[in-house]
Design a protein around this motif. Structure first.
Motif, mmCIF file in Angstrom:
data_model
loop_
_atom_site.group_PDB
_atom_site.id
_atom_site.type_symbol
_atom_site.label_atom_id
_atom_site.label_comp_id
_atom_site.label_asym_id
_atom_site.label_seq_id
_atom_site.Cartn_x
_atom_site.Cartn_y
_atom_site.Cartn_z
ATOM 1 N N GLY A 84 0.889 -1.384 -0.070
ATOM 2 C CA GLY A 84 0.050 -0.058 -0.035
ATOM 3 C C GLY A 84 0.814 1.169 0.046
ATOM 4 N N SER A 85 0.250 2.405 0.552
ATOM 5 C CA SER A 85 1.042 3.347 0.569
ATOM 6 C C SER A 85 2.186 3.320 1.497
ATOM 7 C CB SER A 85 0.160 4.538 1.043
ATOM 8 O OG SER A 85 0.109 4.530 2.499
ATOM 9 N N SER A 86 3.357 4.168 1.101
ATOM 10 C CA SER A 86 4.346 3.927 1.774
ATOM 11 C C SER A 86 4.248 4.451 3.411
ATOM 12 C CB SER A 86 5.398 5.128 1.482
ATOM 13 O OG SER A 86 5.027 6.172 1.399
ATOM 14 N N MET A 87 3.248 5.161 3.676
ATOM 15 C CA MET A 87 2.870 5.419 5.086
ATOM 16 C C MET A 87 2.447 4.194 5.779
ATOM 17 S SD MET A 87 0.855 8.726 6.097
ATOM 18 C CE MET A 87 -0.856 8.189 6.506
ATOM 19 N N GLU A 88 1.526 3.397 4.941
ATOM 20 C CA GLU A 88 1.378 2.431 5.840
ATOM 21 C C GLU A 88 2.263 1.312 5.839
ATOM 22 O OE1 GLU A 88 -2.391 1.282 3.516
ATOM 23 O OE2 GLU A 88 -3.624 2.559 4.957
ATOM 24 N N THR A 89 2.963 1.175 4.766
ATOM 25 C CA THR A 89 4.170 0.129 5.055
ATOM 26 C C THR A 89 5.223 0.621 6.250
ATOM 27 O OG1 THR A 89 4.386 0.057 2.711
ATOM 28 C CG2 THR A 89 6.178 -0.564 3.823
ATOM 29 N N GLY A 90 5.420 2.032 6.218
ATOM 30 C CA GLY A 90 6.469 2.356 7.318
ATOM 31 C C GLY A 90 5.578 2.133 8.783
ATOM 32 N N TYR A 91 4.127 2.290 8.845
ATOM 33 C CA TYR A 91 3.388 1.979 10.099
ATOM 34 C C TYR A 91 3.451 0.623 10.315
ATOM 35 C CZ TYR A 91 -0.839 2.085 12.775
ATOM 36 O OH TYR A 91 -1.736 1.835 13.877
ATOM 37 N N ILE A 92 3.497 -0.217 9.540
ATOM 38 C CA ILE A 92 3.458 -1.812 9.658
ATOM 39 C C ILE A 92 4.867 -2.159 10.263
ATOM 40 C CG2 ILE A 92 3.218 -4.025 8.702
ATOM 41 C CD1 ILE A 92 0.947 -2.871 6.746
ATOM 42 N N MET A 93 5.753 -1.535 9.443
ATOM 43 C CA MET A 93 7.327 -2.022 9.726
ATOM 44 C C MET A 93 7.558 -1.548 11.168
ATOM 45 S SD MET A 93 8.675 -3.535 7.550
ATOM 46 C CE MET A 93 7.267 -4.264 7.418
ATOM 47 N N GLN A 94 7.042 -0.306 11.561
ATOM 48 C CA GLN A 94 7.313 0.371 12.845
ATOM 49 C C GLN A 94 6.844 -0.479 13.911
ATOM 50 O OE1 GLN A 94 5.762 4.200 13.620
ATOM 51 N NE2 GLN A 94 7.935 4.993 13.902
ATOM 52 N N SER A 128 6.154 0.676 -3.047
ATOM 53 C CA SER A 128 5.995 2.091 -1.939
ATOM 54 C C SER A 128 6.905 3.090 -2.381
ATOM 55 C CB SER A 128 6.177 1.498 -0.321
ATOM 56 O OG SER A 128 7.528 1.288 -0.271
ATOM 57 N N ARG A 129 6.828 4.304 -2.110
ATOM 58 C CA ARG A 129 7.757 5.506 -2.475
ATOM 59 C C ARG A 129 9.006 5.455 -1.392
ATOM 60 N NH1 ARG A 129 6.568 8.655 -6.307
ATOM 61 N NH2 ARG A 129 4.562 8.222 -7.550
ATOM 62 N N TYR A 130 8.946 4.410 -0.550
ATOM 63 C CA TYR A 130 10.130 4.588 0.439
ATOM 64 C C TYR A 130 10.330 5.752 1.241
ATOM 65 C CZ TYR A 130 11.209 1.659 -3.467
ATOM 66 O OH TYR A 130 11.042 0.451 -4.212
ATOM 67 N N GLU A 131 9.019 6.469 1.623
ATOM 68 C CA GLU A 131 9.225 7.528 2.757
ATOM 69 C C GLU A 131 8.566 6.852 3.905
ATOM 70 O OE1 GLU A 131 6.020 9.546 1.367
ATOM 71 O OE2 GLU A 131 6.519 9.336 -1.008
ATOM 72 N N LEU A 132 9.522 6.597 5.001
ATOM 73 C CA LEU A 132 8.797 6.158 5.982
ATOM 74 C C LEU A 132 8.745 7.322 7.161
ATOM 75 C CD1 LEU A 132 11.364 3.232 7.249
ATOM 76 C CD2 LEU A 132 8.927 3.171 6.811
ATOM 77 N N LYS A 133 7.405 7.422 7.589
ATOM 78 C CA LYS A 133 7.096 8.517 8.183
ATOM 79 C C LYS A 133 6.336 7.885 9.634
ATOM 80 C CE LYS A 133 4.903 10.008 4.656
ATOM 81 N NZ LYS A 133 4.086 10.574 3.560
ATOM 82 N N SER A 134 6.978 8.661 10.687
ATOM 83 C CA SER A 134 6.200 8.244 11.945
ATOM 84 C C SER A 134 5.134 8.958 11.807
ATOM 85 C CB SER A 134 7.364 8.883 12.917
ATOM 86 O OG SER A 134 6.930 10.220 13.181
ATOM 87 N N ILE A 135 3.915 8.443 12.302
ATOM 88 C CA ILE A 135 2.856 8.784 12.516
ATOM 89 C C ILE A 135 2.264 9.388 13.766
ATOM 90 C CG2 ILE A 135 0.308 8.308 12.093
ATOM 91 C CD1 ILE A 135 1.113 6.083 10.157
#
Ligand SMILES: [Zn+2]
Length: 501
Positions: A84-94, A128-135
């Motif tokens: 999905g969106s990189s934001m969600e990927t980042g979220y899951i990874m986190q 994903s666009r590889y932008e890991l963001k902290s939410i």
């Protein structure tokens, strides 16, 4: 265990989603049995969308992981977890990372506490666009609110201002620093009225020994002043100031200036008038200057992996000037190297063609990319390890017997030699089996990761941007070399697929 099939997936065979799911389930069940993994819960879904809200089972998975009771999540490959969106990927990874939950696939186990694995995991999320963001929406909302009230949100005052703490309420605002404000107006006048260029303005300010924020004036500091609405009495507030981007193939955090930031009326006094501002904008337009910086995007799909066959240097991608009627080209940066330059499209097409051929040949070689069953090897290995433990126990007993006088030294030596010989033999078998297991795992990694990833790149090539292409090429190619001995001569491209040893 998490299983997912989405309509986006490309498969070797044209089979129904349910069939694919049950095939994956069988592979994973066998895998877990062989590895003695205790599967607590199986989560299965056919997702219609890629977003988290469309994936209730993924939500459940995250809930479970958050309890901190799980050592890992088993899935067929990383892409199952998120595309999905990189934001969600980042979220899951986190969530996986903070709860120390490993991602276990038949090809490889990813430990997110381990830096290189994390990097690889990042890269693997193909779309994903590889932008890991902290939410932290609450924080963002709070800050948005302060900005909309006209408070100054930054930590460094813009040139011409000083930060001060607001009285009787939370937050900061800006007060004018008169001497610097004069310089700001002078810069607006020089550019907007007198038509002096950025560089010349910087040069003249330095000649006048006017101190800049960071020592000396340069083109950038001048441009920044001319483009900052803060001098108009505004507060600009960008929702996404920091992005993780890929630059020259490296993942870096970067301040990203987008055009879609919010502007609010500030609580501070303006330094320039609307008229001065408009003059500058009009001049910039007529000069063809961009009023904002655009974040540099990665344009080279083969950044860091395309090298000169002759000298080994990384090929540079050159872009033609506006009036040149040609397209971008690759050039060997080594002075005196015989490698001639070559159009990027031609190189890219040659690599694509080469990878297509390679994939076709490779799929035949490993039986349509099917993973091998490692059960037999695993079972044999377990048996050998068990026998070894038994022999070692026997050997320990021998020592006891000797100490207690049950065995004579002679008996002991004879028995011990016999056991030692058996142990040695078993150790050899164990080494062979381990070797075999490594080889089989390599085949599985190729079958489950390299081949599908290559297939995906080739299938989706047209919709990928250069940064995505680059990330994917780096997964499947160790490197590619190119060489052309003479201008208009034949292009030679060699590919080095990233196969496990
Ligand atoms: Zn060269």
């Amino acid at each position: 265990m998490y299983l997912r099939k989405s309509r986006m997936d490309t498969d070797f065979e044209e089979v129904s989603m349910e069939e694919t799911l049950s095939r994956h389930k069988k592979i994973l069940n066998d895998f877990c049995k062989a590895r003695k993994l205790n599967v607590v819960e199986v989560l299965e879904e056919v997702a219609s969308g890629e977003s988290l809200s469309a994936r209730p089972k993924m939500q459940r998975l995250l809930e479970l992981v958050r309890t901190g009771l799980y050592a890992g999540v088993v899935c067929i490959d990383l892409e199952r977890l998120s595309r999905g969106s990189s934001m969600e990927t980042g979220y899951i990874m986190q969530i996986l990372q903070t709860n120390n939950c490993k991602i276990i696939t038949p090809g490889k186990t990813y430990d997110l506490q381990n830096d290189s694995d994390e990097q690889f995991t990042d890269m693997k999320f193909m779309f994903s666009r590889y932008e890991l963001k902290s939410i932290n929406t609450r924080l963002v909302r709070g800050r948005n609110h302060s900005a909309s009230e006209g408070k100054f949100m930054g930590s460094v005052a813009p040139y011409g201002y000083r930060i001060y703490k607001l009285q009787g309420m939370k937050g900061n605002s800006l007060r004018i620093e008169p001497e610097e404000a004069k310089i700001v107006r002078m810069i607006y006048d020089m550019y907007g009225e007198q038509g002096i260029g950025y560089n010349t303005i910087a040069y003249q300010l330095n000649q006048l020994n006017i101190p800049a924020l960071n020592g000396k004036w340069g083109q950038t500091s001048v441009v920044n002043i001319l483009n900052n609405e803060v001098y108009l009495g505004k507060i600009r507030w960008r929702r996404e100031p920091v992005k993780r981007v890929i630059e020259d193939g490296m993942l870096t955090k970067k301040r990203y200036t987008n055009d879609n930031y919010d502007l609010y009326d500030g609580m501070h006094e303006p330094i320039v008038t609307q008229e001065m501002w408009d003059n500058v904008k009009a001049k910039q337009k007529s000069r063809g200057h961009h009023s904002t910086h655009v974040a540099k995007e990665l344009k080279n799909p083969f950044a860091t992996i395309l090298v000169c066959e002759n000298c080994g240097a990384v090929m540079k991608r050159n872009v033609p000037a506006k009036n040149q009627k040609t397209s971008a080209w690759y050039r060997c940066p080594t002075r005196g190297c015989g490698c001639k330059q070559m159009k990027c499209v031609d190189v890219e097409n040659a690599i694509l063609e080469g990878m297509r051929d390679w994939l076709a040949a490779y799929k035949i070689q490993i039986e349509s990319g099917k993973p091998v069953n490692t059960d037999q090897t695993d079972t044999a290995l377990d048996a050998v390890i068990g026998q070894l433990a038994q022999l070692q126990a026997q050997q320990n007993n021998l020592c006891d017997y000797l100490e207690k006088g049950v065995y004579t030294v002679e008996m002991f030596t004879r028995r011990n030699a016999a056991i030692q010989k058996d142990i040695q033999k078993l150790e050899e078998t164990k080494a062979e089996l381990l070797q075999k297991q490594t080889e089989q795992e390599a085949i599985n990694r190729t079958a489950l990761e390299i081949i599908p990833t290559t297939q995906s790149i080739l299938d989706n090539y047209d919709i990928l941007n250069p940064a995505q292409k680059n990330a994917l090429w780096k997964l499947v190619l160790k490197k590619a070399t190119m060489y052309r001995g003479e201008t208009k001569g034949e292009l030679r491209v060699k590919l080095y697929p990233n196969l496990p040893r």
